[in-house]
Design a protein around this motif. Sequence first.
Motif, PDB file in Angstrom:
ATOM      1  N   LYS A   1       0.818  -1.224   0.000  1.00 14.97           N
ATOM      2  CA  LYS A   1       0.000   0.000   0.000  1.00 14.97           C
ATOM      3  C   LYS A   1       0.856   1.280   0.000  1.00 14.97           C
ATOM      4  O   LYS A   1       1.792   1.392   0.806  1.00 14.97           O
ATOM      5  N   GLY A   2       0.559   2.183  -0.911  1.00 11.55           N
ATOM      6  CA  GLY A   2       1.284   3.459  -0.959  1.00 11.55           C
ATOM      7  C   GLY A   2       2.499   3.422  -1.866  1.00 11.55           C
ATOM      8  O   GLY A   2       3.068   4.460  -2.194  1.00 11.55           O
ATOM      9  N   MET A   3       2.906   2.216  -2.282  1.00 11.93           N
ATOM     10  CA  MET A   3       4.112   2.107  -3.118  1.00 11.93           C
ATOM     11  C   MET A   3       3.780   2.415  -4.578  1.00 11.93           C
ATOM     12  O   MET A   3       2.718   2.075  -5.075  1.00 11.93           O
ATOM     13  N   ARG A   4       4.710   3.077  -5.260  1.00 13.19           N
ATOM     14  CA  ARG A   4       4.597   3.276  -6.715  1.00 13.19           C
ATOM     15  C   ARG A   4       5.772   2.554  -7.343  1.00 13.19           C
ATOM     16  O   ARG A   4       6.892   2.652  -6.844  1.00 13.19           O
ATOM     17  N   PHE A   5       5.530   1.836  -8.412  1.00 13.45           N
ATOM     18  CA  PHE A   5       6.631   1.085  -9.014  1.00 13.45           C
ATOM     19  C   PHE A   5       6.393   0.941 -10.512  1.00 13.45           C
ATOM     20  O   PHE A   5       5.289   0.609 -10.942  1.00 13.45           O
ATOM     21  N   LYS A   6       7.434   1.189 -11.307  1.00 13.74           N
ATOM     22  CA  LYS A   6       7.301   1.024 -12.769  1.00 13.74           C
ATOM     23  C   LYS A   6       7.373  -0.460 -13.086  1.00 13.74           C
ATOM     24  O   LYS A   6       8.339  -1.129 -12.706  1.00 13.74           O
ATOM     25  N   SER A   7       6.368  -0.966 -13.759  1.00 17.41           N
ATOM     26  CA  SER A   7       6.375  -2.388 -14.093  1.00 17.41           C
ATOM     27  C   SER A   7       5.583  -2.645 -15.370  1.00 17.41           C
ATOM     28  O   SER A   7       4.972  -1.731 -15.922  1.00 17.41           O
ATOM     29  N   GLU A   8       5.618  -3.916 -15.788  1.00 14.25           N
ATOM     30  CA  GLU A   8       4.815  -4.308 -16.944  1.00 14.25           C
ATOM     31  C   GLU A   8       3.657  -5.141 -16.423  1.00 14.25           C
ATOM     32  O   GLU A   8       3.872  -6.087 -15.681  1.00 14.25           O
ATOM     33  N   VAL A   9       2.453  -4.755 -16.800  1.00 15.96           N
ATOM     34  CA  VAL A   9       1.274  -5.379 -16.214  1.00 15.96           C
ATOM     35  C   VAL A   9       0.460  -6.058 -17.303  1.00 15.96           C
ATOM     36  O   VAL A   9       0.112  -5.437 -18.306  1.00 15.96           O
ATOM     37  N   SER A  10       0.157  -7.342 -17.082  1.00 15.32           N
ATOM     38  CA  SER A  10      -0.698  -8.066 -18.048  1.00 15.32           C
ATOM     39  C   SER A  10      -2.005  -8.391 -17.371  1.00 15.32           C
ATOM     40  O   SER A  10      -2.030  -8.731 -16.188  1.00 15.32           O
ATOM     41  N   ILE A  11      -3.106  -8.322 -18.135  1.00 14.92           N
ATOM     42  CA  ILE A  11      -4.393  -8.730 -17.587  1.00 14.92           C
ATOM     43  C   ILE A  11      -4.825 -10.000 -18.316  1.00 14.92           C
ATOM     44  O   ILE A  11      -4.734 -10.095 -19.537  1.00 14.92           O
ATOM     45  N   LEU A  12      -5.237 -10.995 -17.520  1.00 11.69           N
ATOM     46  CA  LEU A  12      -5.635 -12.290 -18.077  1.00 11.69           C
ATOM     47  C   LEU A  12      -7.094 -12.565 -17.737  1.00 11.69           C
ATOM     48  O   LEU A  12      -7.494 -12.414 -16.576  1.00 11.69           O
ATOM     49  N   VAL A  13      -7.871 -12.930 -18.741  1.00  8.62           N
ATOM     50  CA  VAL A  13      -9.254 -13.342 -18.497  1.00  8.62           C
ATOM     51  C   VAL A  13      -9.335 -14.811 -18.867  1.00  8.62           C
ATOM     52  O   VAL A  13      -8.901 -15.208 -19.962  1.00  8.62           O
TER      53      VAL A  13
ATOM     54  N   ASP B   1      -7.494 -17.058 -17.892  1.00  7.66           N
ATOM     55  CA  ASP B   1      -6.090 -17.458 -18.111  1.00  7.66           C
ATOM     56  C   ASP B   1      -5.526 -17.081 -19.484  1.00  7.66           C
ATOM     57  O   ASP B   1      -4.464 -17.570 -19.863  1.00  7.66           O
ATOM     58  N   LYS B   2      -6.216 -16.207 -20.214  1.00  7.75           N
ATOM     59  CA  LYS B   2      -5.692 -15.766 -21.522  1.00  7.75           C
ATOM     60  C   LYS B   2      -5.277 -14.304 -21.416  1.00  7.75           C
ATOM     61  O   LYS B   2      -6.072 -13.468 -20.965  1.00  7.75           O
ATOM     62  N   VAL B   3      -4.024 -14.002 -21.832  1.00  9.84           N
ATOM     63  CA  VAL B   3      -3.568 -12.611 -21.758  1.00  9.84           C
ATOM     64  C   VAL B   3      -4.382 -11.763 -22.734  1.00  9.84           C
ATOM     65  O   VAL B   3      -4.451 -12.069 -23.925  1.00  9.84           O
ATOM     66  N   CYS B   4      -4.998 -10.678 -22.222  1.00  8.94           N
ATOM     67  CA  CYS B   4      -5.841  -9.829 -23.084  1.00  8.94           C
ATOM     68  C   CYS B   4      -5.167  -8.507 -23.428  1.00  8.94           C
ATOM     69  O   CYS B   4      -5.442  -7.922 -24.468  1.00  8.94           O
ATOM     70  N   ARG B   5      -4.349  -7.983 -22.539  1.00  7.92           N
ATOM     71  CA  ARG B   5      -3.685  -6.708 -22.841  1.00  7.92           C
ATOM     72  C   ARG B   5      -2.478  -6.557 -21.905  1.00  7.92           C
ATOM     73  O   ARG B   5      -2.527  -6.990 -20.750  1.00  7.92           O
ATOM     74  N   ILE B   6      -1.422  -5.946 -22.424  1.00  2.56           N
ATOM     75  CA  ILE B   6      -0.201  -5.719 -21.621  1.00  2.56           C
ATOM     76  C   ILE B   6       0.128  -4.231 -21.688  1.00  2.56           C
ATOM     77  O   ILE B   6       0.097  -3.645 -22.769  1.00  2.56           O
ATOM     78  N   GLU B   7       0.417  -3.625 -20.546  1.00  2.51           N
ATOM     79  CA  GLU B   7       0.785  -2.203 -20.509  1.00  2.51           C
ATOM     80  C   GLU B   7       1.970  -2.011 -19.568  1.00  2.51           C
ATOM     81  O   GLU B   7       2.137  -2.771 -18.611  1.00  2.51           O
ATOM     82  N   ARG B   8       2.762  -0.966 -19.842  1.00  2.00           N
ATOM     83  CA  ARG B   8       3.872  -0.628 -18.949  1.00  2.00           C
ATOM     84  C   ARG B   8       3.652   0.732 -18.333  1.00  2.00           C
ATOM     85  O   ARG B   8       3.076   1.617 -18.978  1.00  2.00           O
ATOM     86  N   GLY B   9       4.138   0.937 -17.128  1.00  3.40           N
ATOM     87  CA  GLY B   9       4.047   2.260 -16.509  1.00  3.40           C
ATOM     88  C   GLY B   9       4.074   2.135 -15.003  1.00  3.40           C
ATOM     89  O   GLY B   9       4.328   1.060 -14.443  1.00  3.40           O
ATOM     90  N   GLU B  10       3.800   3.274 -14.355  1.00  2.00           N
ATOM     91  CA  GLU B  10       3.899   3.302 -12.893  1.00  2.00           C
ATOM     92  C   GLU B  10       2.594   2.832 -12.256  1.00  2.00           C
ATOM     93  O   GLU B  10       1.541   3.440 -12.466  1.00  2.00           O
ATOM     94  N   VAL B  11       2.708   1.758 -11.481  1.00  6.90           N
ATOM     95  CA  VAL B  11       1.534   1.222 -10.780  1.00  6.90           C
ATOM     96  C   VAL B  11       1.533   1.776  -9.361  1.00  6.90           C
ATOM     97  O   VAL B  11       2.581   1.861  -8.714  1.00  6.90           O
ATOM     98  N   LEU B  12       0.339   2.136  -8.909  1.00  6.50           N
ATOM     99  CA  LEU B  12       0.182   2.583  -7.517  1.00  6.50           C
ATOM    100  C   LEU B  12      -0.595   1.496  -6.778  1.00  6.50           C
ATOM    101  O   LEU B  12      -1.646   1.054  -7.250  1.00  6.50           O
TER     102      LEU B  12
END
Length: 407
Positions: free
Chosen positions: A204-216, A218-229
Amino acid sequence: MRDIAIIGGGASGLVAAITAARQGARVTVFERQSRIGKKILVTGNGRCNMTNINMKREHFHTASQKDCFLPIQHKDVEMTLDFFKSLGIERLVENTKVYPASEQASSVLDVMRMEIERLDINVRVDTKVIKLRPEGTKWQVWTETQEKYTFDRVIVATGGLAAPQLGCDETGYGLLKKLGHHQVPNFPTIVHIVSPTKYCKMMKGMRFKSEVSILVEDKVCRIERGEVLFTEDGLSGPPIFLLSRIAAESFAKKQSCKIHMDFMPDHSKEDLVAMIYERIGQGNHKNIEELFVGWLNKRAIMAIIKQADVGSPLAPCENLEYEMVEALAQSMKQLIFEVHGTRGFKFAQATVGGITLDEVNLETMESLKVQGLYLTGEVLDVDGDCGGYNLQWAWSTGFVAGEAATL
Ligand SMILES: Cc1cc2nc3c(=O)[nH]c(=O)nc-3n(C[C@H](O)[C@H](O)[C@H](O)COP(=O)(O)OP(=O)(O)OC[C@H]3O[C@@H](n4cnc5c(N)ncnc54)[C@H](O)[C@@H]3O)c2cc1C
């Protein structure tokens, strides 16, 4: 001279009003709230990310097979910025996002208000429209207080369901459905994703640059990079906003949804295994938790150790077996979060779904169901990515409808 009613004094309604009045129409704007343009004031965290110079079709989403980019091609970013420049707004470009140089959303609304006054546009605030009816070549508009007005043309610019506290609700859809239009189901988008996974609370409260994939399912639907809060109840930040429409839709459809977070997107798992061994070599007196200090955010370390299931973080790092080192590298590449939808419309910036584009002529924004009726902005089934795309849709459709309605 045409008499035009605009239902909704938001981004698209105001642009349509100014465009039509500049072409000589007599324009009345009906706004249910006490002031026009309230939502514009909160856009871009009060700075108004008014458009994006990287304007591509891929940033817009709709269930229709129609080309939703057409109005934006007709009334594009440069035309929009010229329009605002004519009102007094200088541009500030940050990466590709465009803001007013004042960095104040209020100035975007202020200059539109000045032009509305100059053009003598009739603005009726605190006036909710509850019924629209075509009669011969005219339109009748009823307000909540049972007043009835007659116009030549009507532009519906009532917005979507995002941020209901700023005046949006289902009434716009209701007006249009009574006239024969159909609604594509709505979901919130550009919104926090809710996750019950305990790592959220841990980070909680941390910000970190990462690559985030969303799976529906179990299938990857979209991948984005940037700062996650990381927040108490889930995830936020620009890449999460871009994934949130998928999270909302899968939740509504009761599909399983997960996020995989890669903290080290520029390194392979093998690289990370080698790097962990190098660090063990340099600091074999450290425990597992200490091994990662200075490399990863402290709050992330505990989550990574926990998911890797390598036992106590206080155990000496030199005792780590190869499979354990691999498991730690795997956690860094793929920390897993269960997704339970989003924080909902109250916190959302835009709406997925709305009145189907199949029933609108995108050259003019005129209804294909009833003549003399025009639809603009978020009430339609188009949502843009985070980054100025939703306002561009509102501006462009407002220009197109404002112009076409005066012909
Ligand atoms: C917090 C937040 C931040 C955002 N930031 C950005 C950003 O930086 N960049 C970006 O591109 N997009 C942003 N958006 C999205 C953007 O603001 C909207 O997509 C855009 O305002 C939609 O314009 P619109 O004209 O369709 O609807 P709105 O601007 O929502 O206007 C609709 C108006 O219609 C009125 N109304 C509704 N029903 C009736 C009725 N029956 N009678 C009379 N009046 C009625 C409402 O009160 C409202 O004023 C943000 C949204 C939010 C909530």
